[in-house]
Motif scaffolding. Structure first.
Motif, PDB file in Angstrom:
ATOM      1  N   ALA A 112       5.496  12.649   6.651  1.00 22.34           N
ATOM      2  CA  ALA A 112       5.961  11.449   5.953  1.00 22.34           C
ATOM      3  C   ALA A 112       5.674  10.170   6.743  1.00 22.34           C
ATOM      4  O   ALA A 112       5.306   9.146   6.161  1.00 22.34           O
ATOM      5  CB  ALA A 112       7.453  11.559   5.660  1.00 22.34           C
ATOM      6  N   ALA A 113       5.851  10.225   8.059  1.00 19.72           N
ATOM      7  CA  ALA A 113       5.603   9.031   8.879  1.00 19.72           C
ATOM      8  C   ALA A 113       4.120   8.679   8.892  1.00 19.72           C
ATOM      9  O   ALA A 113       3.733   7.496   8.842  1.00 19.72           O
ATOM     10  CB  ALA A 113       6.108   9.258  10.303  1.00 19.72           C
ATOM     11  N   LEU A 114       3.265   9.692   8.955  1.00 18.39           N
ATOM     12  CA  LEU A 114       1.825   9.442   8.927  1.00 18.39           C
ATOM     13  C   LEU A 114       1.389   8.965   7.540  1.00 18.39           C
ATOM     14  O   LEU A 114       0.491   8.119   7.418  1.00 18.39           O
ATOM     15  CB  LEU A 114       1.081  10.721   9.305  1.00 18.39           C
ATOM     16  N   ALA A 115       2.038   9.472   6.497  1.00 21.22           N
ATOM     17  CA  ALA A 115       1.752   9.010   5.139  1.00 21.22           C
ATOM     18  C   ALA A 115       2.117   7.535   4.981  1.00 21.22           C
ATOM     19  O   ALA A 115       1.438   6.786   4.267  1.00 21.22           O
ATOM     20  CB  ALA A 115       2.519   9.853   4.124  1.00 21.22           C
ATOM     21  N   ALA A 116       3.183   7.095   5.644  1.00 23.12           N
ATOM     22  CA  ALA A 116       3.563   5.684   5.581  1.00 23.12           C
ATOM     23  C   ALA A 116       2.485   4.797   6.197  1.00 23.12           C
ATOM     24  O   ALA A 116       2.204   3.700   5.695  1.00 23.12           O
ATOM     25  CB  ALA A 116       4.905   5.471   6.288  1.00 23.12           C
ATOM     26  N   VAL A 117       1.856   5.270   7.265  1.00 26.33           N
ATOM     27  CA  VAL A 117       0.752   4.530   7.889  1.00 26.33           C
ATOM     28  C   VAL A 117      -0.418   4.438   6.923  1.00 26.33           C
ATOM     29  O   VAL A 117      -1.014   3.369   6.730  1.00 26.33           O
ATOM     30  CB  VAL A 117       0.315   5.219   9.206  1.00 26.33           C
ATOM     31  N   ALA A 118      -0.757   5.564   6.289  1.00 31.13           N
ATOM     32  CA  ALA A 118      -1.869   5.601   5.338  1.00 31.13           C
ATOM     33  C   ALA A 118      -1.575   4.735   4.116  1.00 31.13           C
ATOM     34  O   ALA A 118      -2.437   3.983   3.639  1.00 31.13           O
ATOM     35  CB  ALA A 118      -2.127   7.043   4.911  1.00 31.13           C
ATOM     36  N   TYR A 227      -8.491   3.522  -7.743  1.00 33.86           N
ATOM     37  CA  TYR A 227      -7.459   4.057  -6.852  1.00 33.86           C
ATOM     38  C   TYR A 227      -8.039   4.109  -5.443  1.00 33.86           C
ATOM     39  O   TYR A 227      -9.128   4.651  -5.231  1.00 33.86           O
ATOM     40  CB  TYR A 227      -7.010   5.441  -7.322  1.00 33.86           C
ATOM     41  N   ILE A 228      -7.337   3.507  -4.499  1.00 28.87           N
ATOM     42  CA  ILE A 228      -7.783   3.458  -3.111  1.00 28.87           C
ATOM     43  C   ILE A 228      -6.924   4.428  -2.316  1.00 28.87           C
ATOM     44  O   ILE A 228      -5.698   4.308  -2.304  1.00 28.87           O
ATOM     45  CB  ILE A 228      -7.657   2.040  -2.541  1.00 28.87           C
ATOM     46  N   ALA A 229      -7.578   5.391  -1.670  1.00 27.24           N
ATOM     47  CA  ALA A 229      -6.849   6.417  -0.931  1.00 27.24           C
ATOM     48  C   ALA A 229      -7.190   6.360   0.548  1.00 27.24           C
ATOM     49  O   ALA A 229      -8.330   6.116   0.931  1.00 27.24           O
ATOM     50  CB  ALA A 229      -7.174   7.802  -1.471  1.00 27.24           C
ATOM     51  N   THR A 230      -6.176   6.577   1.377  1.00 28.76           N
ATOM     52  CA  THR A 230      -6.348   6.704   2.815  1.00 28.76           C
ATOM     53  C   THR A 230      -5.785   8.054   3.230  1.00 28.76           C
ATOM     54  O   THR A 230      -4.663   8.406   2.863  1.00 28.76           O
ATOM     55  CB  THR A 230      -5.613   5.586   3.568  1.00 28.76           C
ATOM     56  N   GLN A 231      -6.578   8.812   3.974  1.00 24.82           N
ATOM     57  CA  GLN A 231      -6.166  10.088   4.560  1.00 24.82           C
ATOM     58  C   GLN A 231      -6.121   9.909   6.066  1.00 24.82           C
ATOM     59  O   GLN A 231      -7.135   9.581   6.663  1.00 24.82           O
ATOM     60  CB  GLN A 231      -7.222  11.165   4.253  1.00 24.82           C
ATOM     61  N   ASN A 232      -4.970  10.119   6.673  1.00 21.84           N
ATOM     62  CA  ASN A 232      -4.871  10.092   8.128  1.00 21.84           C
ATOM     63  C   ASN A 232      -4.609  11.510   8.640  1.00 21.84           C
ATOM     64  O   ASN A 232      -3.814  12.255   8.058  1.00 21.84           O
ATOM     65  CB  ASN A 232      -3.770   9.157   8.608  1.00 21.84           C
ATOM     66  N   PHE A 233      -5.271  11.868   9.739  1.00 23.78           N
ATOM     67  CA  PHE A 233      -5.164  13.206  10.323  1.00 23.78           C
ATOM     68  C   PHE A 233      -4.663  13.105  11.763  1.00 23.78           C
ATOM     69  O   PHE A 233      -5.033  12.203  12.510  1.00 23.78           O
ATOM     70  CB  PHE A 233      -6.539  13.901  10.340  1.00 23.78           C
ATOM     71  N   TRP A 234      -3.834  14.091  12.141  1.00 25.32           N
ATOM     72  CA  TRP A 234      -3.303  14.126  13.509  1.00 25.32           C
ATOM     73  C   TRP A 234      -3.160  15.563  13.970  1.00 25.32           C
ATOM     74  O   TRP A 234      -2.808  16.437  13.226  1.00 25.32           O
ATOM     75  CB  TRP A 234      -1.965  13.398  13.535  1.00 25.32           C
TER      76      TRP A 234
END
Length: 234
Positions: A112-118, A227-234
């Protein structure tokens, strides 16, 4: 994917042969009026020279980009999407993990925290009209994650560490989509098209299928057409 209008055509020269007899003291004004009329006709021809075709776009994705640092003006709030952004986000995570499963990889845990960044980055791109991994303040994905309090150092054991946030971004309209096909106005369809677009690009595919990541955060925004999507990976 981007939506564009394609115009073509030629402005035709227009010549008038009408002669008008007028009093000599009015001839100067008649010339001025004639120039104004011809100017309006020319503008009309230029405006009519374009043509509208079906809203067909080409895929737009990137996993490396740069943008000069500028101070953004106050932006309007992004348009409300016809399809719920949260639903598209969920389906993007599902489709991404589906690709990993097909390649014998463990699923990524939704963070959820990484999704907030994205989500913040997608909203910023939609609001300010840019498409880049670097925002208008010059922050890359890792900078943005650090500013929002997300840890960017991962301890791998044995004294090894990993630093930084990986990212995929993409834009997808609905309707006829070049190099893909028809995308329904539906959360699952939009998500599947987005992930398929990433999987067709080597760098994005590597992010999705990397065994070094175990967390994912997805954020989606709508800019009024795509639709603009951002995927963040960790």
């Amino acid at each position: 994917m981007r939506i564009g209008l394609y115009g073509g055509g030629e402005m035709k020269e227009m010549k008038g042969r009408r002669r008008t007899e007028a009093r000599s003291h009015l001839r100067g004004w008649a010339g001025v009026v004639l120039l104004i009329v011809l100017f309006c006709i020319a503008v009309g021809v230029l405006a009519g020279a374009g043509y509208l075709d079906l809203p067909v776009g080409g895929p737009s994705t990137t996993n490396s980009s740069s943008l000069s640092s500028v101070t953004p003006a106050l932006a309007a709030a992004p348009a409300a999407p016809p399809v719920a952004a949260a639903a598209i986000e969920e389906y993007i995570v599902l489709a991404t993990n589906g690709e990993r499963a097909r390649h014998g990889l463990v699923p990524l845990q939704s963070d959820a925290a990484l999704a907030a960044v994205a989500r913040s980055h997608s909203g910023d791109m939609a609001a300010y009209g840019y498409f880049s991994h670097v925002n208008l303040q010059g922050e890359d994905p890792t900078d943005r994650a650090k500013r929002q309090g997300y840890p960017v150092i991962k301890h791998l054991g044995g004294g090894r560490i990993a630093a930084g946030i990986a990212e995929n971004i993409g834009m997808m309209p609905t309707g006829n989509v070049a190099e893909y096909g028809y995308v329904e106005e539906d959360a699952a369809a939009i998500a599947e098209a987005m992930v398929a677009m990433w999987m067709a690009s080597e760098g994005h595919r590597e992010n999705i299928l990397s065994p070094g990541y175990d967390r994912i955060g997805v954020g989606v925004a709508y800019d009024g057409s795509s639709y603009i999507a951002t995927q963040n990976f960790w």
